[in-house]
Design an enzyme around this catalytic site. Structure first.
Site, PDB file in Angstrom:
ATOM      1  CG  HIS A   1     -41.628 -17.139 -13.080  1.00  0.00           C
ATOM      2  ND1 HIS A   1     -40.552 -17.756 -13.659  1.00  0.00           N
ATOM      3  CD2 HIS A   1     -41.578 -15.866 -13.511  1.00  0.00           C
ATOM      4  CE1 HIS A   1     -39.876 -16.888 -14.388  1.00  0.00           C
ATOM      5  NE2 HIS A   1     -40.468 -15.725 -14.305  1.00  0.00           N
TER       6      HIS A   1
ATOM      7  CE  LYS B   1     -42.049  -6.959 -27.719  1.00  0.00           C
ATOM      8  NZ  LYS B   1     -43.408  -7.304 -28.120  1.00  0.00           N
ATOM      9  CG  ASP B   2     -37.017  -8.895 -22.129  1.00  0.00           C
ATOM     10  OD1 ASP B   2     -37.931  -8.092 -22.422  1.00  0.00           O
ATOM     11  OD2 ASP B   2     -37.132  -9.758 -21.262  1.00  0.00           O
TER      12      ASP B   2
ATOM     13  CB  SER C   1     -46.368 -11.901 -18.041  1.00  0.00           C
ATOM     14  OG  SER C   1     -45.008 -12.060 -17.748  1.00  0.00           O
TER      15      SER C   1
ATOM     16  CD  GLU D   1     -30.834  13.608  -7.529  1.00  0.00           C
ATOM     17  OE1 GLU D   1     -30.732  14.840  -7.651  1.00  0.00           O
ATOM     18  OE2 GLU D   1     -30.206  12.805  -8.228  1.00  0.00           O
TER      19      GLU D   1
END
Lengths: 184, 419
Positions: free
Chosen positions: B214, B242-243, B218, B286
């Site tokens: 922040h 959107k998220d 972004s 894994e």
């Protein structure tokens, strides 16, 4: 009719839009989703199948002589089994209900009068009352005495004196034959 | 700051004046200005955050049923699967979300690589991300040990033995890690304690990661800074929606694995109780560790292999200084774009090699891919910074969208000039 009035109200209050509706529906959907996720997590803390499988206990009464007591474990807590003497039975049956804080007749608390089977935790705050062993203090009424806060129980496991509000609870008991019981 | 909080609620105002949590939430999640051109690759940060929350919540519930003791651990997990109400669901969510957490984080990282999100002024943001990756790997590894199956035991043995590669102090380190002379009860106990602790450390680093994010906001697909408010839109409702849509798609794919193939990404050997006397014929980590495992195995020297594996992640810390190109987004770097995809394919190849036996063709390919992994960072990136000729950058985020569209451009003419 309904469509008309809905249309009219939409006009009169211009804040209400299709977007508000979508907003509400989306939020509600999110809440339902979060709830659907939360439920299995919460429910996993309820008793599991292996715990429920231990929810009944069978007891052979043969070795308990008249006047003796036995403590067995049912659901992780003590259950008192007392093979009552004639005197104890008479005493328990003879008490007038008016004298009892939690009014219950002795006949409602036993299947067979000589066998008293009650939960072994004081109804005050859960301590185990004394009175099972021969040398124990049995309280003023010859039943049990809880040393934590001084509750006295009679020979029917009923509260007679002290802070406990209720009688010692009677668990579900079934006689499988004359000398075997199933608790739970 | 708090004057931006729009509310008539007296209680909220009273609290906010004394403890400005509502202002902070407003600034970071509601009014927070985000570049208006973010594409779906920018969804994976919030998806990783969601995965972290799901892992912690299900993990706490599982810990209530789990017993960290070598004699009981395996059976307590089987009890969760069979006797605990919905225990199978909670455990399968935890197991599969671990994989989906890594999927989200790997995509998040490749997005950062493609769009140059690690470049100034976001170097620390990137480095904090690498710290989170390391913590995740440690947490996932120790979590995999807890069911105390064959893979748990032998995975723990192999990975802790990595430290024995260090000369002189190696053996002492391993004994210390184990709390004994083999992976045993003390090891299981401490792994459980740390597996419970580290996710909360991750939460802390995530908070700092967001703090750093922040600071400058972004990055975006064009890789150029927003020139002003006309290049940004408020986080809510544009990116919350959107998220949220991304979450729906993510959970749909997740549910596919959860309900139809919950053991797809696991190994059957881990349903055999740990046996310190028998190693399974084919032990693999894994899937999310496979590329790193491939790097470890392709170096014929024990110490060098371990160092190479650690270096493959460590090198990410200095990536911002290896890539000297002033242009962030691969969109405007015609050569880097190809090398990015080559690097991506190389990582997939390493992953494939990691689950093959270390001999013959896989071993050869693993060695080449390991070499290329480091060449990408140490040779190609520094050279590209000097030799590549980037395409011209747009003037602003708005420009590529608005240029040519007369009517639209007219409407936005004023802010454009400011930009």
């Amino acid at each position: 009719m309904a469509a008309d009035s809905a249309h009219a109200s939409q006009k009169s209050q211009d804040e209400e839009t299709r977007r508000d509706f979508l907003y509400l529906v989306a939020t509600a959907m999110g809440a339902v989703g979060a709830g659907a996720f939360a439920w299995p997590l919460v429910n996993s803390m309820n008793p599991s199948a292996d715990v429920l499988a231990l929810a009944s206990t069978e007891v052979d009464l043969t070795p308990i002589e008249v006047g003796q007591s036995l403590t067995v474990v049912w659901r992780g807590k003590p259950v008192f089994i007392r093979h009552r003497t004639e005197a104890e039975i008479t005493e328990a049956a003879g008490v007038s209900l008016d004298e009892l804080p939690d009014q219950e007749a002795d006949s409602d608390r036993v299947v067979k009068p000589e066998w008293l089977i009650v939960g072994g935790n004081c109804t005050h705050l859960g301590c185990v009352p004394l009175g099972q062993k021969t040398g124990d203090e049995k309280g003023e009424f010859g039943g049990w005495f809880c040393p934590c806060h001084g509750s006295h129980y009679d020979t029917s496991g009923r509260i007679r004196k002290g802070p406990a509000p209720e009688n010692l609870p009677v668990p579900p008991v079934e006689f499988l034959d004359d000398n075997t019981i199933k608790i739970g | 700051m708090s004057e931006h909080l729009k509310t008539n609620n007296a209680v909220i105002k009273w609290i906010d004046h004394r403890l400005p949590v509502f202002s902070m939430m407003n600034e970071t999640m509601i009014d927070y200005p985000a570049p208006k051109n973010l594409n779906y690759w920018w969804n994976f940060g919030s998806l990783a955050g969601l995965a972290l929350v799901v892992m912690i919540v299900t993990g706490i519930v599982l810990a209530m049923q789990y017993t960290a003791h070598v004699d009981y651990a395996f059976n307590s997990v089987e009890r969760i699967m069979r006797d605990v109400n919905g225990g199978w669901l909670v455990r399968y969510i935890h197991m599969n979300m671990a994989s989906f957490f890594f999927i989200a984080v790997f995509i998040h990282m490749f997005r950062g690589l493609y769009y140059g999100s690690y470049k100034a002024p976001r170097e620390i943001l990137w480095m904090l991300g690498v710290v989170i990756l390391l913590l995740m790997m440690a947490t996932a590894f120790m979590g995999y040990v807890l069911p105390w199956g064959q893979m748990s035991f032998w995975g723990a043995t192999v990975i802790t033995n990595l430290f024995s590669a260090f000369p002189l102090i190696g053996e002492s380190i391993v004994t210390w890690l184990w709390g004994g002379f083999s992976v045993d009860n003390p090891t299981l106990n401490r792994f459980f304690a740390l597996h419970y602790l580290l996710p909360f450390v991750i939460v802390g680093v995530v908070a700092v990661h967001l703090w750093a994010l922040h600071r400058f906001g972004s990055n975006n697909p064009l890789g150029i800074e927003a020139k002003g408010p006309q290049d940004k839109i408020p986080f809510h409702p544009y990116y919350t929606v959107k998220d949220a849509f991304g979450v729906g798609v993510f959970l749909l794919a997740f549910s596919g694995f959860l309900f139809f193939a919950p053991n797809f990404m696991g190994h059957p050997d881990n349903y055999i109780p740990a046996n310190p006397l028998v190693t399974p014929a084919h032990i693999v980590p894994e899937w999310y560790f496979l590329p790193f495992y491939a790097i470890l195995r392709s170096i014929p020297d024990k110490l060098m292999g371990v160092l190479a594996m650690f270096a493959s992640i460590g090198i990410l810390f200095i990536l911002p200084w290896l890539d000297r190109s002033p242009v962030r987004s691969a969109k405007f770097r015609p050569v880097y774009k190809w090398f990015f995809w080559l690097f991506f394919a190389n990582c997939l190849l390493l992953g494939w090699v990691g689950q093959e036996a270390a001999e013959g063709l896989p071993l050869l390919l693993g060695r080449l891919a390991t070499a290329y992994y480091f060449i990408h960072f140490l040779v190609i990136l520094p050279l590209l910074g000097v030799m590549e000729r980037p395409k011209p950058l747009p003037v602003s985020i708005s420009e590529p969208v608005l240029k040519g569209g007369g009517a639209l451009a007219g409407a936005a003419a004023k802010p454009m000039e400011k930009a």
